[in-house]
Design a protein around this motif. Structure first.
Motif, PDB file in Angstrom:
ATOM      1  N   MET A 107       0.851  -1.189   0.000  1.00  0.00           N
ATOM      2  CA  MET A 107       0.000   0.000   0.000  1.00  0.00           C
ATOM      3  C   MET A 107       0.885   1.237   0.000  1.00  0.00           C
ATOM      4  N   GLY A 111      -2.981   4.700   0.482  1.00  0.00           N
ATOM      5  CA  GLY A 111      -3.727   3.469   0.678  1.00  0.00           C
ATOM      6  C   GLY A 111      -3.888   3.111   2.141  1.00  0.00           C
ATOM      7  N   GLY A 156      -4.584  -0.622  -4.195  1.00  0.00           N
ATOM      8  CA  GLY A 156      -4.345   0.765  -4.574  1.00  0.00           C
ATOM      9  C   GLY A 156      -4.313   0.954  -6.075  1.00  0.00           C
ATOM     10  N   LEU A 278      -9.161   2.223  -8.007  1.00  0.00           N
ATOM     11  CA  LEU A 278      -8.350   1.508  -7.028  1.00  0.00           C
ATOM     12  C   LEU A 278      -8.697   0.029  -7.129  1.00  0.00           C
TER      13      LEU A 278
END
Length: 306
Positions: A107, A111, A156, A278
């Motif tokens: 991430m 994120g 993400g 995402l």
């Protein structure tokens, strides 16, 4: 002959014959259980005797009597067969309530703000022994980490991650917002084209790729701005914006978080900056793993667009 050569020449099916003879003590009943003929069982026993250099089972009036060597081998053979049944032939399961495992998730800091609080709350409730590690490696290392199962999941925006071995699942689409401090002398509830161009900006140049969408849009549309402060991450943004007359453009989930923790106002950008998806990403080698499937299902339930 070496041990490896002996293993190459050993038929593991003979272990099933040994086990059946051990349990039944009778050639005919062993053959019936294994759905083989008695001559086939006799042939297998002959092969075992030769390879193990022992009679193993002796034909007696009451049945097949195991030799001392067979008595020693019996628990070993049964353990081998049990392990094959349990760990090789039985599909693995993942019980979140009992699982003790660490999941590694890629991430960005954006994120982490958008996903981690709700994801951790759910995992801590349903899988109390599961740990989470988040990392933010360089993009050039992502594929290698996935191929070596060093990463379980990516959450993400990873537009460069492609290939037949990469699976993905869309979560949701979002765009960008501008932030300014509450009580800003110029901006109050909305921001115009003119104000966007004339005000001084904070620009966050992160390892994540979402900031490039803004930069590419502004550049391709000839929108110039004063980039007074450039930062490599988002951590200081709430305080910087709340205590200065600077403005910043950030992904919508980040703007919503910052509006809750600092005195900033969320503004719609005066330009139609493109939105983006995402997604979850994972490698083929993790696709059927029960734990990975559980983690993906939790993420999709929490963040997937309905």
């Amino acid at each position: 002959m070496t041990i490896m050569n002996e293993m190459d020449n050993f038929d593991l099916n003979l272990l099933k014959v040994f086990d059946a003879l051990w349990r039944h003590g009778h050639l005919g009943r062993a053959a019936e259980e294994l759905d083989l003929s008695q001559p086939a069982i006799s042939h297998s026993l002959k092969r075992m005797r030769k390879q193990m250099n022992d009679e193993l089972f002796l034909k007696m009036r009451t049945g097949m009597q195991p030799s001392p060597r067979a008595v020693q081998l019996a628990p070993v053979v049964q353990a081998v067969l049990a392990n094959v049944r349990e760990h090789v032939l039985t599909a693995p399961i993942f019980d979140p309530a009992q699982a003790c495992r660490t999941f590694t998730i890629v991430m960005s800091d954006v994120g982490e703000m958008a996903f981690l609080p709700r994801l951790l709350a759910r995992i801590m409730r349903e899988a109390p022994l599961v740990d989470i590690q988040t990392i933010s490696p360089s993009h050039r290392d992502l594929m290698s980490l996935l191929e070596r199962s060093k990463v379980d999941l990516l959450m993400g925006y990873f537009p460069d991650l492609r290939g037949s071995d990469i699976f993905q699942q869309r979560l949701f689409n979002h765009g960008f917002v501008c932030l300014a401090r509450k009580g800003h002398p110029v901006v109050n509830g909305e921001i115009t084209h003119k104000e966007f161009k004339e005000l001084s900006h904070v620009v966050v140049q992160t390892e994540g790729r979402s900031w490039e969408i803004v930069e590419q849009y502004l550049q391709s549309n000839g929108v110039e701005r004063r980039e007074l402060l450039k930062l490599p991450h988002f951590l200081s943004i709430p305080m910087v914006i709340a205590m200065t007359d600077l403005i910043v453009t950030v992904p919508l989930p980040v703007g919503e978080v910052f509006a809750r923790i600092a005195g900033v106002q969320v503004l719609t950008p005066p330009f139609p900056i493109p939105s983006f998806d995402l997604k979850l990403h994972w490698h083929r080698c993790q696709h059927s793993d029960p734990g990975n499937r559980w983690l993906r299902s939790v993420a999709l339930e929490l963040f997937g667009a309905t």
